[in-house]
Design a protein around this motif. Structure first.
Motif, PDB file in Angstrom:
ATOM      1  N   THR A 181     -16.624  36.282 -17.650  1.00  0.00           N
ATOM      2  CA  THR A 181     -18.564  36.599 -18.141  1.00  0.00           C
ATOM      3  C   THR A 181     -18.451  37.512 -17.162  1.00  0.00           C
ATOM      4  O   THR A 181     -18.954  37.040 -15.792  1.00  0.00           O
ATOM      5  CB  THR A 181     -19.370  35.130 -18.459  1.00  0.00           C
ATOM      6  OG1 THR A 181     -18.418  34.520 -19.621  1.00  0.00           O
ATOM      7  CG2 THR A 181     -20.902  35.795 -19.189  1.00  0.00           C
ATOM      8  N   PHE A 182     -19.586  39.291 -17.362  1.00  0.00           N
ATOM      9  CA  PHE A 182     -20.545  39.741 -16.796  1.00  0.00           C
ATOM     10  C   PHE A 182     -19.193  40.158 -14.949  1.00  0.00           C
ATOM     11  O   PHE A 182     -19.692  40.734 -14.626  1.00  0.00           O
ATOM     12  CB  PHE A 182     -21.311  38.811 -16.004  1.00  0.00           C
ATOM     13  CG  PHE A 182     -22.175  38.596 -16.157  1.00  0.00           C
ATOM     14  CD1 PHE A 182     -22.983  39.191 -17.819  1.00  0.00           C
ATOM     15  CD2 PHE A 182     -23.095  37.488 -15.689  1.00  0.00           C
ATOM     16  CE1 PHE A 182     -23.807  38.102 -18.523  1.00  0.00           C
ATOM     17  CE2 PHE A 182     -24.106  36.297 -16.393  1.00  0.00           C
ATOM     18  CZ  PHE A 182     -24.138  36.883 -17.427  1.00  0.00           C
ATOM     19  N   LYS A 183     -17.821  40.167 -16.082  1.00  0.00           N
ATOM     20  CA  LYS A 183     -16.795  40.674 -14.890  1.00  0.00           C
ATOM     21  C   LYS A 183     -17.078  42.315 -14.641  1.00  0.00           C
ATOM     22  O   LYS A 183     -16.642  43.151 -13.512  1.00  0.00           O
ATOM     23  CB  LYS A 183     -14.877  40.461 -15.269  1.00  0.00           C
ATOM     24  CG  LYS A 183     -15.110  41.915 -17.117  1.00  0.00           C
ATOM     25  CD  LYS A 183     -14.071  40.996 -17.322  1.00  0.00           C
ATOM     26  CE  LYS A 183     -13.288  41.777 -18.129  1.00  0.00           C
ATOM     27  NZ  LYS A 183     -12.177  41.796 -18.653  1.00  0.00           N
ATOM     28  N   GLU A 184     -17.973  43.012 -15.430  1.00  0.00           N
ATOM     29  CA  GLU A 184     -17.770  44.006 -15.043  1.00  0.00           C
ATOM     30  C   GLU A 184     -19.072  44.185 -13.828  1.00  0.00           C
ATOM     31  O   GLU A 184     -19.127  45.528 -13.234  1.00  0.00           O
ATOM     32  CB  GLU A 184     -17.963  45.385 -16.342  1.00  0.00           C
ATOM     33  CG  GLU A 184     -17.581  45.065 -17.319  1.00  0.00           C
ATOM     34  CD  GLU A 184     -17.520  43.860 -18.039  1.00  0.00           C
ATOM     35  OE1 GLU A 184     -16.195  44.086 -19.375  1.00  0.00           O
ATOM     36  OE2 GLU A 184     -17.893  43.161 -17.528  1.00  0.00           O
ATOM     37  N   VAL A 185     -20.070  43.396 -14.000  1.00  0.00           N
ATOM     38  CA  VAL A 185     -20.744  42.963 -13.145  1.00  0.00           C
ATOM     39  C   VAL A 185     -19.998  42.625 -11.519  1.00  0.00           C
ATOM     40  O   VAL A 185     -20.523  43.814 -10.568  1.00  0.00           O
ATOM     41  CB  VAL A 185     -22.033  42.670 -13.616  1.00  0.00           C
ATOM     42  CG1 VAL A 185     -23.050  42.056 -12.304  1.00  0.00           C
ATOM     43  CG2 VAL A 185     -23.210  42.794 -14.850  1.00  0.00           C
ATOM     44  N   ARG A 186     -19.378  41.826 -12.180  1.00  0.00           N
ATOM     45  CA  ARG A 186     -19.044  41.738 -10.466  1.00  0.00           C
ATOM     46  C   ARG A 186     -18.271  42.530  -9.565  1.00  0.00           C
ATOM     47  O   ARG A 186     -18.212  42.384  -8.887  1.00  0.00           O
ATOM     48  CB  ARG A 186     -17.662  40.029 -10.517  1.00  0.00           C
ATOM     49  CG  ARG A 186     -18.780  39.048 -11.016  1.00  0.00           C
ATOM     50  CD  ARG A 186     -17.923  38.072 -10.367  1.00  0.00           C
ATOM     51  NE  ARG A 186     -16.868  37.729 -11.870  1.00  0.00           N
ATOM     52  CZ  ARG A 186     -17.345  37.361 -13.219  1.00  0.00           C
ATOM     53  NH1 ARG A 186     -18.340  36.109 -12.650  1.00  0.00           N
ATOM     54  NH2 ARG A 186     -16.462  37.313 -13.861  1.00  0.00           N
ATOM     55  N   LEU A 280     -20.242  45.651 -21.284  1.00  0.00           N
ATOM     56  CA  LEU A 280     -20.481  43.778 -20.899  1.00  0.00           C
ATOM     57  C   LEU A 280     -19.461  43.228 -21.164  1.00  0.00           C
ATOM     58  O   LEU A 280     -19.800  42.432 -22.435  1.00  0.00           O
ATOM     59  CB  LEU A 280     -21.866  43.894 -20.546  1.00  0.00           C
ATOM     60  CG  LEU A 280     -22.621  41.962 -19.628  1.00  0.00           C
ATOM     61  CD1 LEU A 280     -22.095  42.823 -18.271  1.00  0.00           C
ATOM     62  CD2 LEU A 280     -24.001  42.182 -20.221  1.00  0.00           C
ATOM     63  N   THR A 281     -18.658  42.539 -20.575  1.00  0.00           N
ATOM     64  CA  THR A 281     -17.394  41.331 -21.242  1.00  0.00           C
ATOM     65  C   THR A 281     -18.375  39.687 -21.343  1.00  0.00           C
ATOM     66  O   THR A 281     -18.640  39.170 -19.852  1.00  0.00           O
ATOM     67  CB  THR A 281     -16.340  40.866 -20.823  1.00  0.00           C
ATOM     68  OG1 THR A 281     -15.929  41.979 -21.124  1.00  0.00           O
ATOM     69  CG2 THR A 281     -16.075  39.653 -21.249  1.00  0.00           C
ATOM     70  N   PHE A 282     -19.010  39.011 -22.149  1.00  0.00           N
ATOM     71  CA  PHE A 282     -19.587  37.589 -22.541  1.00  0.00           C
ATOM     72  C   PHE A 282     -17.681  36.880 -22.747  1.00  0.00           C
ATOM     73  O   PHE A 282     -17.070  36.975 -23.909  1.00  0.00           O
ATOM     74  CB  PHE A 282     -20.317  37.409 -23.140  1.00  0.00           C
ATOM     75  CG  PHE A 282     -21.407  38.175 -23.215  1.00  0.00           C
ATOM     76  CD1 PHE A 282     -23.072  36.997 -22.327  1.00  0.00           C
ATOM     77  CD2 PHE A 282     -21.539  39.421 -23.410  1.00  0.00           C
ATOM     78  CE1 PHE A 282     -23.610  37.933 -21.880  1.00  0.00           C
ATOM     79  CE2 PHE A 282     -22.852  39.793 -23.152  1.00  0.00           C
ATOM     80  CZ  PHE A 282     -23.941  39.134 -22.302  1.00  0.00           C
ATOM     81  N   GLU A 283     -16.873  35.544 -22.107  1.00  0.00           N
ATOM     82  CA  GLU A 283     -16.323  34.683 -22.131  1.00  0.00           C
ATOM     83  C   GLU A 283     -16.716  33.621 -22.853  1.00  0.00           C
ATOM     84  O   GLU A 283     -17.883  33.377 -22.312  1.00  0.00           O
ATOM     85  CB  GLU A 283     -15.432  34.389 -21.284  1.00  0.00           C
ATOM     86  CG  GLU A 283     -14.175  33.426 -21.543  1.00  0.00           C
ATOM     87  CD  GLU A 283     -13.340  33.157 -20.683  1.00  0.00           C
ATOM     88  OE1 GLU A 283     -12.781  32.023 -20.344  1.00  0.00           O
ATOM     89  OE2 GLU A 283     -12.947  34.485 -19.716  1.00  0.00           O
TER      90      GLU A 283
END
Length: 311
Positions: A181-186, A280-283
């Protein structure tokens, strides 16, 4: 309600500032921007719930927010008492307003068609910490929690508390965010500094181990990735803030400077796909488990069960 400081054996999912989480979720207008995903995940949880045969009398919605899942659960379990619990008073106030509005509408309809009919029983609401519930042992038949567990620093304590309040063979069903989750933001923030800017969400398998250690039987875990796309990096970041932002105790204090913010926006812009949008990914992790029949008595004696042959 505040948690005591964790002891040396406590397992922290992350150094989460729980009072800050409550403050972040005390702004319903801000949180509303992210509700679309909660509704989608709730619908998927409801589909999973149809496969489980259960007729509960008392159901807890842990992390009920504005109360949307309370209404959905009441529709599914018509005769059950649905209890909503949240750590933010403002969200519970909104849930109460919606419950009263819905009840008023039902009462008007009943008065029109059945003048002698009394009003139905309204749901109950409580403000408390997930790890310190205001319920007795064996008080509940189902604990339901939709996309809330990830904001608690000690999920192992939460699972132990949920098991305590469930009756024997009671059901726990929950969803929460996983590590992608939020890997793009990190990744985008790596171009700015080394400070953490989002939670390092707990892995599905670790949650499964915590459930077993807390005394649940045969936990079933599943996960899926849901990708939401955005026209602008600013709107993407606004949704991340609407999801609770960065409640880590070791988060960066203060605003980003102009240069740092520019680097962040540029890094997000570079993620645009063939459709021209930014992903934006949500696992999303799903789990359910039951409180098992005890194998020992309170005094430690083993319980042996015999299945007598049928005549």
């Amino acid at each position: 309600m505040s948690l005591p400081l964790p002891n040396a054996s406590a397992k922290l999912s992350a150094p989460i500032d729980l009072p800050l989480v409550r403050r972040l979720f005390s702004m319903p207008a801000r949180i509303a921007e992210s509700d679309f995903l909660r509704r989608e995940v709730s619908a998927r949880m409801q589909e999973k719930l149809t496969l489980i045969k259960i007729e509960p009398k008392r159901v807890l919605d842990a992390g009920c927010g504005e109360g949307a899942d309370i209404a959905a659960l009441q529709k599914r379990f018509i005769d059950a008492q649905i209890i909503g619990l949240d750590g933010a008073f403002s969200m519970l106030a909104l849930a109460q307003e919606r419950q009263q509005a819905a009840q008023s509408a039902v009462n008007r309809l009943l008065t029109k068609w059945l003048p002698s009919s009394g009003s139905g029983s309204a749901g109950s609401l409580a403000c408390a910490d997930f790890a310190q519930l205001p319920f007795a042992v064996n008080a509940l038949d189902v604990v339901w929690s939709n996309l809330a567990l990830q904001w608690h620093p000690q999920p192992d304590r939460v699972f132990a508390e949920w098991r305590r309040v469930l009756r024997v063979e009671g059901l726990l069903m929950f969803s929460c965010f996983g590590p992608d989750t939020f890997k793009e933001v990190r990744a985008a923030f790596e171009n700015v500094d080394v400070a953490p800017h989002s939670l390092p969400f707990v892995d599905m398998h670790d949650f499964g181990d915590m459930l077993v250690n807390a005394g649940f039987s045969t936990p079933v875990m599943d996960m899926e990735n849901i990708t939401v796309t955005y026209e602008t990096p600013q709107r993407l970041l606004a949704d991340v803030r609407a999801w609770g932002g960065n409640p880590l105790e070791n988060r960066r204090r203060g605003l980003l400077g102009r240069d740092a913010y520019g680097k962040l926006i540029k890094a997000l812009e570079q993620l645009r796909g063939a459709d021209g949008k930014i992903p934006l990914t949500f696992e999303v992790i799903y789990g359910h488990a039951f409180r098992p029949v005890p194998r020992t008595t309170a005094g430690g004696e083993s319980i042996i069960r015999f299945d007598l042959p049928k005549n």
